[in-house]
Write an enzyme that holds these catalytic residues in place. Structure first.
Site, PDB file in Angstrom:
ATOM      1  N   HIS A 104      22.218  41.021  16.906  1.00 51.89           N
ATOM      2  CA  HIS A 104      22.314  41.175  15.449  1.00 51.89           C
ATOM      3  C   HIS A 104      20.947  40.891  14.814  1.00 51.89           C
ATOM      4  O   HIS A 104      20.185  40.055  15.306  1.00 51.89           O
ATOM      5  CB  HIS A 104      23.377  40.229  14.873  1.00 51.89           C
ATOM      6  CG  HIS A 104      23.649  40.522  13.427  1.00 51.89           C
ATOM      7  ND1 HIS A 104      22.865  40.016  12.421  1.00 51.89           N
ATOM      8  CD2 HIS A 104      24.573  41.314  12.826  1.00 51.89           C
ATOM      9  CE1 HIS A 104      23.304  40.478  11.256  1.00 51.89           C
ATOM     10  NE2 HIS A 104      24.346  41.263  11.479  1.00 51.89           N
ATOM     11  N   GLU A 178      22.894  49.135  12.159  1.00 49.31           N
ATOM     12  CA  GLU A 178      22.788  48.342  10.930  1.00 49.31           C
ATOM     13  C   GLU A 178      21.331  48.338  10.481  1.00 49.31           C
ATOM     14  O   GLU A 178      20.535  47.530  10.992  1.00 49.31           O
ATOM     15  CB  GLU A 178      23.229  46.896  11.182  1.00 49.31           C
ATOM     16  CG  GLU A 178      24.636  46.759  11.709  1.00 49.31           C
ATOM     17  CD  GLU A 178      25.211  45.363  11.458  1.00 49.31           C
ATOM     18  OE1 GLU A 178      26.417  45.291  11.244  1.00 49.31           O
ATOM     19  OE2 GLU A 178      24.464  44.377  11.450  1.00 49.31           O
TER      20      GLU A 178
HETATM   21  O1  LIG Z   1      27.802  41.823  10.819  1.00 49.80           O
HETATM   22  C1  LIG Z   1      27.883  42.505   9.812  1.00 49.80           C
HETATM   23  C2  LIG Z   1      26.736  43.083   9.170  1.00 49.80           C
HETATM   24  O2  LIG Z   1      25.557  42.377   9.360  1.00 49.80           O
HETATM   25  C3  LIG Z   1      26.951  43.489   7.757  1.00 49.80           C
HETATM   26  O3  LIG Z   1      27.006  42.408   6.876  1.00 49.80           O
HETATM   27  P1  LIG Z   1      27.185  42.710   5.307  1.00 49.80           P
HETATM   28  O4  LIG Z   1      28.253  43.741   5.188  1.00 49.80           O
HETATM   29  O5  LIG Z   1      27.569  41.410   4.710  1.00 49.80           O
HETATM   30  O6  LIG Z   1      25.870  43.257   4.824  1.00 49.80           O
END
Ligand SMILES: O=C[C@H](O)COP(=O)(O)O
Length: 258
Positions: A104, A178
């Site tokens: 991540h 992401e």
């Molecule tokens: O693990 C999930 C992602 O990092 C997205 O997080 P978020 O929707 O709070 O930006």
């Protein structure tokens, strides 16, 4: 001749709680998510939830009679040994974990996780019979629109290649695209960008024998999936799933019928 439509993968949605909730809130949240099992089944959508390590065993108990998969937010790459503070993939498997998130953006940025670390962790996860959820994404948003896709793909490519290099070709993998700049933002990355990048990434992994699903994450919530469905197999939610009603809405939006 019209192209033969390829059969699409079963859609999948899940959420990581990161470190947002304390213990009682996490347990309440898992209870609420457990109630979404039949909604996910009816929608023909795989559903997973990733709480913190401390809550995994209790969460497993709460999800016991559901089809919801349990995830962990990280793992170490060795099964046993003198690795103070780390969590073994063997223990995660024994605790009932199905999916392990690695790489991540927050782990890469705050804790120095490298592509090599991610690769070793991916191998450990597969070796222990679980599915790696590998997070990938470009760090910054390009100001030059015509270059944004190319730059994103070239930044994601080594992240993917490293993770896949250490696991068998037939191992199942989930890739979560992401864009780092879209995490924790007010809204997700633009649909055109996400769809084009994920279509390129899919080509990169198209020769794999193992099931390879691609998710989008980064400020995703209700209304996001429909715009991205030409590129992704599902969503990886963060803050906008803290209200379980939003997660339920997303499941319905991802339904086979919609
Ligand atoms: O693990 C999930 C992602 O990092 C997205 O997080 P978020 O929707 O709070 O930006």
């Amino acid at each position: 001749m019209a192209p033969i439509p390829t059969q699409r993968e079963k859609r999948i949605v899940g959420t990581s709680l990161k470190m947002y909730f304390d213990l009682p809130s996490t347990l309440r949240y898992i209870d609420a998510v457990s109630q979404l099992s039949s909604a996910a089944e009816q929608a023909n959508v795989d559903l997973f939830v990733i709480p913190d390590f401390v809550t995994l065993l209790s969460a497993k108990g709460k999800l016991q009679n559901t089809s919801i998969q349990l995830g962990a937010q990280d793992t170490y790459s060795e099964d046993k040994g003198a690795f103070t503070g780390e969590v073994s993939p063997l223990t995660l498997k024994q605790a009932g974990v199905n999916i392990v998130e690695i790489g991540h953006a927050e782990r890469r940025r705050l804790f120095g996780e490298t592509d090599q670390d991610v690769a070793k962790k991916a191998a450990a996860i597969v070796r222990n019979g679980m599915v790696p959820l590998v997070c990938i994404g470009e760090k910054s948003k390009s100001n030059i629109a015509s270059q944004a896709v190319g730059l994103a793909v070239s930044e994601c490519k080594p992240q993917i290649t490293a993770a896949l290099s250490q696991i068998p070709d037939d191992a199942e993998v989930i890739l979560a695209y992401e864009p780092v700049w879209a995490i924790g933002a007010a809204e997700p990355a633009g649909a055109d960008h996400v769809v084009t990048v994920t279509q390129n990434l899919r080509e990169l992994v198209s020769g794999r024998k193992g099931r390879t699903r691609i998710l989008y994450g980064g400020s995703a919530g209700p209304g996001t999936f429909d715009k991205l469905k030409d590129g992704v197999d599902g969503l990886f939610l963060g803050r906008f799933a803290h209200d379980v009603k939003n997660l339920e809405t997303v499941i319905q939006e991802m339904s086979d019928g919609s």
